[in-house]
Design a protein around this motif. Structure first.
Motif, PDB file in Angstrom:
ATOM      1  N   GLY A 114      -4.685  -7.438  -8.631  1.00 52.41           N
ATOM      2  CA  GLY A 114      -3.476  -8.006  -8.056  1.00 52.41           C
ATOM      3  C   GLY A 114      -2.258  -8.011  -8.955  1.00 52.41           C
ATOM      4  O   GLY A 114      -1.283  -8.700  -8.669  1.00 52.41           O
ATOM      5  N   GLU A 115      -2.293  -7.275 -10.028  1.00 49.82           N
ATOM      6  CA  GLU A 115      -1.163  -7.227 -10.957  1.00 49.82           C
ATOM      7  C   GLU A 115      -0.283  -6.022 -10.642  1.00 49.82           C
ATOM      8  O   GLU A 115      -0.752  -5.032 -10.100  1.00 49.82           O
ATOM      9  CB  GLU A 115      -1.659  -7.076 -12.398  1.00 49.82           C
ATOM     10  CG  GLU A 115      -2.495  -8.226 -12.902  1.00 49.82           C
ATOM     11  CD  GLU A 115      -2.962  -7.949 -14.319  1.00 49.82           C
ATOM     12  OE1 GLU A 115      -2.152  -8.149 -15.234  1.00 49.82           O
ATOM     13  OE2 GLU A 115      -4.113  -7.541 -14.478  1.00 49.82           O
ATOM     14  N   THR A 116       0.963  -6.099 -11.029  1.00 53.95           N
ATOM     15  CA  THR A 116       1.819  -4.923 -10.974  1.00 53.95           C
ATOM     16  C   THR A 116       1.458  -4.052 -12.165  1.00 53.95           C
ATOM     17  O   THR A 116       1.422  -4.535 -13.302  1.00 53.95           O
ATOM     18  CB  THR A 116       3.305  -5.328 -11.037  1.00 53.95           C
ATOM     19  OG1 THR A 116       3.572  -6.168  -9.917  1.00 53.95           O
ATOM     20  CG2 THR A 116       4.202  -4.108 -11.005  1.00 53.95           C
ATOM     21  N   VAL A 117       1.160  -2.815 -11.891  1.00 57.09           N
ATOM     22  CA  VAL A 117       0.712  -1.900 -12.935  1.00 57.09           C
ATOM     23  C   VAL A 117       1.539  -0.624 -12.882  1.00 57.09           C
ATOM     24  O   VAL A 117       1.785  -0.081 -11.807  1.00 57.09           O
ATOM     25  CB  VAL A 117      -0.783  -1.549 -12.754  1.00 57.09           C
ATOM     26  CG1 VAL A 117      -1.240  -0.521 -13.768  1.00 57.09           C
ATOM     27  CG2 VAL A 117      -1.642  -2.796 -12.839  1.00 57.09           C
ATOM     28  N   ASN A 118       1.959  -0.167 -14.040  1.00 61.30           N
ATOM     29  CA  ASN A 118       2.637   1.125 -14.160  1.00 61.30           C
ATOM     30  C   ASN A 118       1.568   2.191 -14.392  1.00 61.30           C
ATOM     31  O   ASN A 118       0.813   2.099 -15.354  1.00 61.30           O
ATOM     32  CB  ASN A 118       3.594   1.129 -15.351  1.00 61.30           C
ATOM     33  CG  ASN A 118       4.728   0.147 -15.191  1.00 61.30           C
ATOM     34  OD1 ASN A 118       5.577   0.327 -14.337  1.00 61.30           O
ATOM     35  ND2 ASN A 118       4.723  -0.902 -16.002  1.00 61.30           N
ATOM     36  N   LEU A 139      -2.716  13.833  -3.394  1.00 63.65           N
ATOM     37  CA  LEU A 139      -3.723  12.784  -3.626  1.00 63.65           C
ATOM     38  C   LEU A 139      -3.072  11.542  -4.226  1.00 63.65           C
ATOM     39  O   LEU A 139      -3.381  10.416  -3.822  1.00 63.65           O
ATOM     40  CB  LEU A 139      -4.831  13.282  -4.558  1.00 63.65           C
ATOM     41  CG  LEU A 139      -5.829  14.277  -3.998  1.00 63.65           C
ATOM     42  CD1 LEU A 139      -6.773  14.752  -5.102  1.00 63.65           C
ATOM     43  CD2 LEU A 139      -6.611  13.675  -2.849  1.00 63.65           C
ATOM     44  N   ILE A 140      -2.180  11.745  -5.171  1.00 66.05           N
ATOM     45  CA  ILE A 140      -1.479  10.614  -5.794  1.00 66.05           C
ATOM     46  C   ILE A 140      -0.710   9.838  -4.731  1.00 66.05           C
ATOM     47  O   ILE A 140      -0.804   8.609  -4.654  1.00 66.05           O
ATOM     48  CB  ILE A 140      -0.533  11.097  -6.918  1.00 66.05           C
ATOM     49  CG1 ILE A 140      -1.350  11.612  -8.105  1.00 66.05           C
ATOM     50  CG2 ILE A 140       0.419   9.982  -7.354  1.00 66.05           C
ATOM     51  CD1 ILE A 140      -0.530  12.357  -9.148  1.00 66.05           C
ATOM     52  N   ASN A 141       0.045  10.546  -3.915  1.00 66.11           N
ATOM     53  CA  ASN A 141       0.829   9.886  -2.869  1.00 66.11           C
ATOM     54  C   ASN A 141      -0.064   9.133  -1.885  1.00 66.11           C
ATOM     55  O   ASN A 141       0.252   8.027  -1.470  1.00 66.11           O
ATOM     56  CB  ASN A 141       1.704  10.898  -2.132  1.00 66.11           C
ATOM     57  CG  ASN A 141       2.899  11.321  -2.957  1.00 66.11           C
ATOM     58  OD1 ASN A 141       3.482  10.521  -3.675  1.00 66.11           O
ATOM     59  ND2 ASN A 141       3.246  12.586  -2.874  1.00 66.11           N
ATOM     60  N   GLU A 142      -1.178   9.739  -1.534  1.00 64.64           N
ATOM     61  CA  GLU A 142      -2.081   9.113  -0.556  1.00 64.64           C
ATOM     62  C   GLU A 142      -2.828   7.915  -1.136  1.00 64.64           C
ATOM     63  O   GLU A 142      -2.987   6.885  -0.477  1.00 64.64           O
ATOM     64  CB  GLU A 142      -3.082  10.141  -0.042  1.00 64.64           C
ATOM     65  CG  GLU A 142      -4.004   9.600   1.037  1.00 64.64           C
ATOM     66  CD  GLU A 142      -4.910  10.686   1.594  1.00 64.64           C
ATOM     67  OE1 GLU A 142      -6.095  10.361   1.823  1.00 64.64           O
ATOM     68  OE2 GLU A 142      -4.466  11.815   1.779  1.00 64.64           O
ATOM     69  N   LEU A 143      -3.285   8.032  -2.377  1.00 59.42           N
ATOM     70  CA  LEU A 143      -4.170   7.005  -2.937  1.00 59.42           C
ATOM     71  C   LEU A 143      -3.453   5.961  -3.792  1.00 59.42           C
ATOM     72  O   LEU A 143      -3.935   4.831  -3.904  1.00 59.42           O
ATOM     73  CB  LEU A 143      -5.275   7.664  -3.763  1.00 59.42           C
ATOM     74  CG  LEU A 143      -6.221   8.561  -2.947  1.00 59.42           C
ATOM     75  CD1 LEU A 143      -7.107   9.389  -3.884  1.00 59.42           C
ATOM     76  CD2 LEU A 143      -7.064   7.722  -2.012  1.00 59.42           C
ATOM     77  N   TRP A 144      -2.329   6.296  -4.398  1.00 58.05           N
ATOM     78  CA  TRP A 144      -1.693   5.375  -5.329  1.00 58.05           C
ATOM     79  C   TRP A 144      -0.327   4.881  -4.901  1.00 58.05           C
ATOM     80  O   TRP A 144       0.148   3.870  -5.414  1.00 58.05           O
ATOM     81  CB  TRP A 144      -1.560   6.006  -6.716  1.00 58.05           C
ATOM     82  CG  TRP A 144      -2.845   6.188  -7.444  1.00 58.05           C
ATOM     83  CD1 TRP A 144      -4.063   5.646  -7.124  1.00 58.05           C
ATOM     84  CD2 TRP A 144      -3.052   6.956  -8.611  1.00 58.05           C
ATOM     85  NE1 TRP A 144      -5.000   6.042  -8.027  1.00 58.05           N
ATOM     86  CE2 TRP A 144      -4.408   6.858  -8.956  1.00 58.05           C
ATOM     87  CE3 TRP A 144      -2.220   7.732  -9.404  1.00 58.05           C
ATOM     88  CZ2 TRP A 144      -4.951   7.497 -10.069  1.00 58.05           C
ATOM     89  CZ3 TRP A 144      -2.753   8.373 -10.500  1.00 58.05           C
ATOM     90  CH2 TRP A 144      -4.108   8.245 -10.833  1.00 58.05           C
ATOM     91  N   PHE A 145       0.345   5.585  -4.036  1.00 56.72           N
ATOM     92  CA  PHE A 145       1.714   5.202  -3.705  1.00 56.72           C
ATOM     93  C   PHE A 145       1.716   3.919  -2.885  1.00 56.72           C
ATOM     94  O   PHE A 145       0.914   3.741  -1.998  1.00 56.72           O
ATOM     95  CB  PHE A 145       2.411   6.332  -2.935  1.00 56.72           C
ATOM     96  CG  PHE A 145       3.896   6.302  -3.057  1.00 56.72           C
ATOM     97  CD1 PHE A 145       4.657   5.760  -2.047  1.00 56.72           C
ATOM     98  CD2 PHE A 145       4.523   6.793  -4.180  1.00 56.72           C
ATOM     99  CE1 PHE A 145       6.040   5.724  -2.145  1.00 56.72           C
ATOM    100  CE2 PHE A 145       5.909   6.762  -4.297  1.00 56.72           C
ATOM    101  CZ  PHE A 145       6.661   6.223  -3.265  1.00 56.72           C
ATOM    102  N   ASP A 146       2.631   3.032  -3.184  1.00 50.75           N
ATOM    103  CA  ASP A 146       2.779   1.751  -2.473  1.00 50.75           C
ATOM    104  C   ASP A 146       1.531   0.889  -2.534  1.00 50.75           C
ATOM    105  O   ASP A 146       1.192   0.231  -1.549  1.00 50.75           O
ATOM    106  CB  ASP A 146       3.185   1.986  -1.008  1.00 50.75           C
ATOM    107  CG  ASP A 146       4.602   2.491  -0.885  1.00 50.75           C
ATOM    108  OD1 ASP A 146       5.407   2.196  -1.790  1.00 50.75           O
ATOM    109  OD2 ASP A 146       4.893   3.172   0.098  1.00 50.75           O
ATOM    110  N   MET A 147       0.882   0.835  -3.659  1.00 49.82           N
ATOM    111  CA  MET A 147      -0.299  -0.019  -3.784  1.00 49.82           C
ATOM    112  C   MET A 147       0.110  -1.471  -3.851  1.00 49.82           C
ATOM    113  O   MET A 147       1.012  -1.884  -4.449  1.00 49.82           O
ATOM    114  CB  MET A 147      -1.113   0.343  -5.011  1.00 49.82           C
ATOM    115  CG  MET A 147      -1.914   1.583  -4.788  1.00 49.82           C
ATOM    116  SD  MET A 147      -3.167   1.826  -6.045  1.00 49.82           S
ATOM    117  CE  MET A 147      -2.230   2.053  -7.508  1.00 49.82           C
TER     118      MET A 147
END
Length: 147
Positions: A114-118, A139-147
């Motif tokens: 639940g933390e903001t992570v770079n 894959l990056i856009n699908e799995l990591w974007f807007d987490m």
């Protein structure tokens, strides 16, 4: 997604908050070319922990798994085991299914904490692993974007 040119480590040093640095590693306990050279020069612990992890696990078990290595209070390097062998053994060692599994694991860890992570990374998988950056970027856009 933002692209930055220059030294990844200098960029990371300027960031506030938690940072993860994911990159692809192979499953044959060989680390000595590509992005890992400057990575392990900065944080030798990454290479030491990688070798220990490889020695404890079989090559088939490693694929699709992540190894999280805290290198400072706010920086974690993530070894994504998504490369079968090395280029000299396998002309295209990247394994996309296993890469997606690793990336999904990272997304789950970030959401769970639940933390903001770079997430700061080289163009992983598109160099020595022989992968297609356009596909990896999807894959990056699908799995990591807007987490």
């Amino acid at each position: 997604m933002k692209y930055h040119k220059g030294d990844l480590f200098k960029f990371v040093d300027k960031l506030k908050g938690k940072v993860v640095i994911p990159h692809i590693v192979n499953n044959v306990n060989v680390m000595g070319a590509g992005f890992v050279v400057p990575l392990c020069k900065k944080w030798p612990k990454v290479k030491e922990e990688y070798h220990k992890y490889c020695e404890r696990n079989s090559q088939t078990i490693l694929l699709g798994n992540c190894q999280y290595i805290e290198v400072s209070d706010n920086i974690t390097v993530i070894n994504m085991f998504a490369q079968e062998g090395i280029k000299r053994q396998n002309s295209k060692p990247i394994k996309y299914k296993e890469l997606a599994e690793c990336m999904d694991d990272i997304a789950g860890e970030i959401r769970y904490n639940g933390e903001t992570v770079n997430i700061v990374a080289p163009k992983f998988g598109s160099g020595l692993a022989g992968g297609n950056w356009a596909f990896i970027e999807e894959l990056i856009n699908e799995l990591w974007f807007d987490m």
